[in-house]
Design a protein around this motif. Structure first.
Motif, PDB file in Angstrom:
ATOM      1  N   GLU A 150       0.800  -1.219   0.000  1.00  0.00           N
ATOM      2  CA  GLU A 150       0.000   0.000   0.000  1.00  0.00           C
ATOM      3  C   GLU A 150       0.834   1.271   0.000  1.00  0.00           C
ATOM      4  OE1 GLU A 150      -3.927   0.034   2.159  1.00  0.00           O
ATOM      5  OE2 GLU A 150      -2.901  -1.539   3.297  1.00  0.00           O
ATOM      6  N   PHE A 151       0.277   2.288  -0.647  1.00  0.00           N
ATOM      7  CA  PHE A 151       0.837   3.627  -0.570  1.00  0.00           C
ATOM      8  C   PHE A 151       0.554   4.201   0.815  1.00  0.00           C
ATOM      9  CE2 PHE A 151      -0.357   3.583  -5.270  1.00  0.00           C
ATOM     10  CZ  PHE A 151       0.918   3.221  -5.673  1.00  0.00           C
ATOM     11  N   SER A 152       1.204   5.289   1.129  1.00  0.00           N
ATOM     12  CA  SER A 152       1.021   5.910   2.440  1.00  0.00           C
ATOM     13  C   SER A 152      -0.001   7.041   2.407  1.00  0.00           C
ATOM     14  CB  SER A 152       2.368   6.421   2.974  1.00  0.00           C
ATOM     15  OG  SER A 152       2.989   7.281   2.038  1.00  0.00           O
ATOM     16  N   SER A 153      -0.695   7.192   1.286  1.00  0.00           N
ATOM     17  CA  SER A 153      -1.731   8.216   1.181  1.00  0.00           C
ATOM     18  C   SER A 153      -2.923   7.665   0.412  1.00  0.00           C
ATOM     19  CB  SER A 153      -1.203   9.469   0.464  1.00  0.00           C
ATOM     20  OG  SER A 153      -2.258  10.352   0.126  1.00  0.00           O
ATOM     21  N   GLU A 154      -4.124   7.993   0.867  1.00  0.00           N
ATOM     22  CA  GLU A 154      -5.340   7.572   0.183  1.00  0.00           C
ATOM     23  C   GLU A 154      -5.482   8.248  -1.179  1.00  0.00           C
ATOM     24  OE1 GLU A 154      -7.792   5.426   0.975  1.00  0.00           O
ATOM     25  OE2 GLU A 154      -6.779   4.758   2.796  1.00  0.00           O
ATOM     26  N   PHE A 155      -4.772   9.350  -1.372  1.00  0.00           N
ATOM     27  CA  PHE A 155      -4.884  10.102  -2.621  1.00  0.00           C
ATOM     28  C   PHE A 155      -4.013   9.536  -3.737  1.00  0.00           C
ATOM     29  CE2 PHE A 155      -5.846  13.082   0.821  1.00  0.00           C
ATOM     30  CZ  PHE A 155      -7.097  13.539   0.425  1.00  0.00           C
ATOM     31  N   ALA A 156      -3.215   8.513  -3.432  1.00  0.00           N
ATOM     32  CA  ALA A 156      -2.263   7.989  -4.410  1.00  0.00           C
ATOM     33  C   ALA A 156      -2.857   6.919  -5.314  1.00  0.00           C
ATOM     34  CB  ALA A 156      -1.028   7.439  -3.701  1.00  0.00           C
ATOM     35  N   ALA A 157      -4.047   6.433  -5.017  1.00  0.00           N
ATOM     36  CA  ALA A 157      -4.632   5.358  -5.821  1.00  0.00           C
ATOM     37  C   ALA A 157      -6.148   5.506  -5.887  1.00  0.00           C
ATOM     38  CB  ALA A 157      -4.288   3.988  -5.247  1.00  0.00           C
ATOM     39  N   ARG A 158      -6.697   5.150  -7.035  1.00  0.00           N
ATOM     40  CA  ARG A 158      -8.160   5.086  -7.167  1.00  0.00           C
ATOM     41  C   ARG A 158      -8.692   3.807  -6.530  1.00  0.00           C
ATOM     42  NH1 ARG A 158     -12.444   3.421  -7.231  1.00  0.00           N
ATOM     43  NH2 ARG A 158     -14.227   3.869  -8.605  1.00  0.00           N
ATOM     44  N   THR A 159      -7.941   2.725  -6.691  1.00  0.00           N
ATOM     45  CA  THR A 159      -8.348   1.424  -6.169  1.00  0.00           C
ATOM     46  C   THR A 159      -7.119   0.680  -5.653  1.00  0.00           C
ATOM     47  OG1 THR A 159     -10.220   1.226  -7.687  1.00  0.00           O
ATOM     48  CG2 THR A 159      -9.382  -0.812  -6.753  1.00  0.00           C
ATOM     49  N   THR A 160      -7.276  -0.039  -4.554  1.00  0.00           N
ATOM     50  CA  THR A 160      -6.197  -0.839  -3.985  1.00  0.00           C
ATOM     51  C   THR A 160      -6.647  -2.293  -3.890  1.00  0.00           C
ATOM     52  OG1 THR A 160      -5.367   1.035  -2.685  1.00  0.00           O
ATOM     53  CG2 THR A 160      -4.710  -1.171  -1.973  1.00  0.00           C
ATOM     54  N   ILE A 161      -5.813  -3.200  -4.387  1.00  0.00           N
ATOM     55  CA  ILE A 161      -6.088  -4.640  -4.322  1.00  0.00           C
ATOM     56  C   ILE A 161      -5.023  -5.286  -3.448  1.00  0.00           C
ATOM     57  CG2 ILE A 161      -6.326  -6.788  -5.612  1.00  0.00           C
ATOM     58  CD1 ILE A 161      -7.164  -5.204  -8.006  1.00  0.00           C
ATOM     59  N   LEU A 162      -5.452  -5.992  -2.429  1.00  0.00           N
ATOM     60  CA  LEU A 162      -4.513  -6.550  -1.467  1.00  0.00           C
ATOM     61  C   LEU A 162      -4.777  -8.027  -1.216  1.00  0.00           C
ATOM     62  CD1 LEU A 162      -4.802  -3.749   1.242  1.00  0.00           C
ATOM     63  CD2 LEU A 162      -2.974  -3.979  -0.436  1.00  0.00           C
ATOM     64  N   GLY A 163      -3.718  -8.739  -0.901  1.00  0.00           N
ATOM     65  CA  GLY A 163      -3.863 -10.037  -0.283  1.00  0.00           C
ATOM     66  C   GLY A 163      -4.128  -9.812   1.196  1.00  0.00           C
ATOM     67  N   ASP A 164      -4.516 -10.845   1.902  1.00  0.00           N
ATOM     68  CA  ASP A 164      -4.876 -10.718   3.311  1.00  0.00           C
ATOM     69  C   ASP A 164      -3.820 -11.396   4.171  1.00  0.00           C
ATOM     70  OD1 ASP A 164      -6.098 -10.431   5.732  1.00  0.00           O
ATOM     71  OD2 ASP A 164      -7.973 -11.434   5.180  1.00  0.00           O
ATOM     72  N   ASN A 165      -2.807 -10.625   4.567  1.00  0.00           N
ATOM     73  CA  ASN A 165      -1.722 -11.208   5.349  1.00  0.00           C
ATOM     74  C   ASN A 165      -2.174 -11.617   6.750  1.00  0.00           C
ATOM     75  OD1 ASN A 165       0.825 -11.098   3.705  1.00  0.00           O
ATOM     76  ND2 ASN A 165       0.162  -8.981   3.486  1.00  0.00           N
ATOM     77  N   TYR A 166      -2.927 -10.759   7.411  1.00  0.00           N
ATOM     78  CA  TYR A 166      -3.469 -11.139   8.719  1.00  0.00           C
ATOM     79  C   TYR A 166      -4.385 -12.347   8.557  1.00  0.00           C
ATOM     80  CZ  TYR A 166      -5.966 -10.852  13.174  1.00  0.00           C
ATOM     81  OH  TYR A 166      -6.520 -11.147  14.399  1.00  0.00           O
ATOM     82  N   GLY A 167      -5.177 -12.340   7.490  1.00  0.00           N
ATOM     83  CA  GLY A 167      -6.073 -13.465   7.227  1.00  0.00           C
ATOM     84  C   GLY A 167      -5.337 -14.760   6.963  1.00  0.00           C
ATOM     85  N   MET A 168      -4.144 -14.674   6.367  1.00  0.00           N
ATOM     86  CA  MET A 168      -3.328 -15.881   6.192  1.00  0.00           C
ATOM     87  C   MET A 168      -3.016 -16.510   7.541  1.00  0.00           C
ATOM     88  SD  MET A 168      -0.440 -15.144   3.281  1.00  0.00           S
ATOM     89  CE  MET A 168       0.258 -16.792   3.460  1.00  0.00           C
ATOM     90  N   GLY A 169      -2.614 -15.664   8.479  1.00  0.00           N
ATOM     91  CA  GLY A 169      -2.305 -16.169   9.812  1.00  0.00           C
ATOM     92  C   GLY A 169      -3.523 -16.753  10.491  1.00  0.00           C
ATOM     93  N   VAL A 170      -4.661 -16.080  10.322  1.00  0.00           N
ATOM     94  CA  VAL A 170      -5.898 -16.581  10.911  1.00  0.00           C
ATOM     95  C   VAL A 170      -6.269 -17.936  10.308  1.00  0.00           C
ATOM     96  CG1 VAL A 170      -8.383 -16.184  11.106  1.00  0.00           C
ATOM     97  CG2 VAL A 170      -6.787 -14.305  11.530  1.00  0.00           C
ATOM     98  N   SER A 171      -6.151 -18.038   8.975  1.00  0.00           N
ATOM     99  CA  SER A 171      -6.474 -19.308   8.315  1.00  0.00           C
ATOM    100  C   SER A 171      -5.560 -20.427   8.809  1.00  0.00           C
ATOM    101  CB  SER A 171      -6.350 -19.163   6.800  1.00  0.00           C
ATOM    102  OG  SER A 171      -7.345 -18.304   6.288  1.00  0.00           O
ATOM    103  N   ALA A 172      -4.253 -20.127   8.896  1.00  0.00           N
ATOM    104  CA  ALA A 172      -3.295 -21.138   9.352  1.00  0.00           C
ATOM    105  C   ALA A 172      -3.566 -21.538  10.796  1.00  0.00           C
ATOM    106  CB  ALA A 172      -1.872 -20.620   9.209  1.00  0.00           C
ATOM    107  N   GLY A 173      -3.820 -20.552  11.650  1.00  0.00           N
ATOM    108  CA  GLY A 173      -4.064 -20.845  13.055  1.00  0.00           C
ATOM    109  C   GLY A 173      -5.368 -21.586  13.280  1.00  0.00           C
ATOM    110  N   THR A 174      -6.403 -21.202  12.538  1.00  0.00           N
ATOM    111  CA  THR A 174      -7.693 -21.883  12.661  1.00  0.00           C
ATOM    112  C   THR A 174      -7.582 -23.331  12.194  1.00  0.00           C
ATOM    113  OG1 THR A 174      -8.857 -19.791  12.292  1.00  0.00           O
ATOM    114  CG2 THR A 174     -10.129 -21.809  12.010  1.00  0.00           C
ATOM    115  N   TYR A 175      -6.853 -23.538  11.107  1.00  0.00           N
ATOM    116  CA  TYR A 175      -6.660 -24.901  10.611  1.00  0.00           C
ATOM    117  C   TYR A 175      -5.838 -25.721  11.605  1.00  0.00           C
ATOM    118  CZ  TYR A 175      -6.108 -28.654   7.212  1.00  0.00           C
ATOM    119  OH  TYR A 175      -6.155 -29.870   6.573  1.00  0.00           O
ATOM    120  N   ALA A 176      -4.827 -25.088  12.189  1.00  0.00           N
ATOM    121  CA  ALA A 176      -4.014 -25.783  13.197  1.00  0.00           C
ATOM    122  C   ALA A 176      -4.872 -26.187  14.394  1.00  0.00           C
ATOM    123  CB  ALA A 176      -2.861 -24.889  13.644  1.00  0.00           C
ATOM    124  N   CYS A 177      -5.779 -25.310  14.792  1.00  0.00           N
ATOM    125  CA  CYS A 177      -6.684 -25.663  15.895  1.00  0.00           C
ATOM    126  C   CYS A 177      -7.540 -26.870  15.527  1.00  0.00           C
ATOM    127  CB  CYS A 177      -7.585 -24.473  16.236  1.00  0.00           C
ATOM    128  SG  CYS A 177      -6.804 -23.203  17.265  1.00  0.00           S
TER     129      CYS A 177
END
Length: 355
Positions: A150-177
């Motif tokens: 991500e850029f450090s300003s909301e004015f730098a992009a019209r649209t931002t597409i991201l992977g979910d890094n926190y969600g990766m950890g949640v998925s891994a931890g939930t599966y481990a449980c």
């Protein structure tokens, strides 16, 4: 590699299977005008496009700049973007040479601005460093689609597409449980984590998500080491981990590229008593799953820039999306981080990237 008995199935994580819908969000778009009806003859008997937005429109010039493809996932990001553009006869894609030098990437964006491209898709080497030039493009009337970092300003992009890094950890931890529960490992289960570069926010987010999800079943990360997203570092830290800990129940490795080295360390030590969970979704990790050498991997979609190309085309052609009541292209899209295991690996294998 140890296998689950009474497999923790997709019920363990309701996220699983949603990624295809999330990844194809941009694909299911429609223009703001009704579709033509009764035009089978015009299509020479071929099926109509999925939506009127998939029909050729006004040709748009899209500039794409990504980092140097020195990592399997990054190579997949770049190749997927180019392949997606080739599907559309109305896209003129101009690809800048991949680089890890922010100043060189700034120069690429300056060139795109001077050329007057219709849209820019940018996976920055450094989001903060590229913020100013991306803002200049936006101020010049060129919509910017920011990918992954991500850029450090909301004015730098019209649209931002991201992977979910926190969600990766949640998925891994939930599966481990789920593994802990299904295999009656109890509160004494020994869980290890092999992270990526610790200074990166993405690594910190993945680790935090993993920790938070494990807390739901009373588990902890008992042993944590950090590598550098490379094969060599993965093998080195995994070897040290195995030497230090005599028995482990579950290991989550953040990155499947460094996972090649991690897996080599497991094989060299002749250790397979644990459930091995990977991250990112490489093709070799998915093949290990098929062969019973790996329990699962957590997808970090390599389609982000390809989705960016689709959205840039819509933005440049002043089109919107039909999957939302509000039909304009969203300001921010976070792709899903599903678990890929033996139950669904065939579905996700086409998305796997070669390390």
């Amino acid at each position: 590699m140890r296998r689950i008995t009474g497999r923790a199935s997709l019920r363990v994580l309701t996220r699983v299977g949603v990624a295809v819908a999330a990844v194809s969000l941009a694909a299911a778009c429609t223009s703001n005008t009704p579709e033509n009806e009764g035009n089978d003859s015009e299509n020479n008997g071929q099926a109509n496009a999925a939506s009127s937005n998939d029909d050729p429109g006004e040709t748009v010039v899209i500039g794409f700049s990504g980092p140097e493809a020195d990592h399997g996932w990054l190579a997949a990001i770049n190749s997927a973007a180019e392949a997606e553009a080739e599907k559309y006869s109305d896209i003129d894609l101009r690809v800048a040479e991949g680089t890890n030098d922010p100043s060189q990437q700034i120069s690429h964006i300056e060139t795109f601005i001077n050329e007057g491209v219709d849209a820019i898709v940018l996976l920055p080497t450094d989001g903060a460093a590229l913020t100013e030039i991306a803002t200049e493009a936006m101020e010049a009337g060129i919509p910017v689609v920011n990918v992954d970092r991500e850029f450090s300003s909301e004015f730098a992009a019209r649209t931002t597409i991201l992977g979910d890094n926190y969600g990766m950890g949640v998925s891994a931890g939930t599966y481990a449980c789920g593994l802990i529960e299904e295999n009656n490992l109890g509160s004494d289960a020994v869980v290890a984590e092999i992270a990526g570069i610790d200074s990166l926010p993405l690594t910190q987010d993945r680790s935090q998500g993993f920790k938070d999800a494990l807390a739901a079943c009373g588990a902890d990360v008992d042993h944590r080491v950090a590598a550098e997203f490379t094969v060599e570092s993965g093998e080195a830290v995994a070897s040290n981990l195995l030497q230090a800990v005599r028995e482990i129940d579950i290991i989550w490795n953040h990155d499947d590229d460094q996972g090649i080295g991690v897996k080599a360390a497991f094989d060299n030590a002749n250790r397979d008593e644990f459930f091995f969970i990977g991250g990112a979704g490489s093709a070799n990790a998915m093949r290990w799953i098929q062969e019973g050498e790996m329990e699962a991997t957590i997808l970090y979609p390599p389609t982000q820039a390809a989705d960016g190309i689709r959205l840039a085309r819509l933005l440049a052609q002043d089109k919107g999306m039909s999957d939302l009541v509000q039909v304009e292209v969203p300001r921010r899209i976070v792709l899903n981080a599903p678990v890929v295991n033996a139950d669904n690996v065939e579905e996700y294998l086409p998305l796997g990237f070669e390390s």
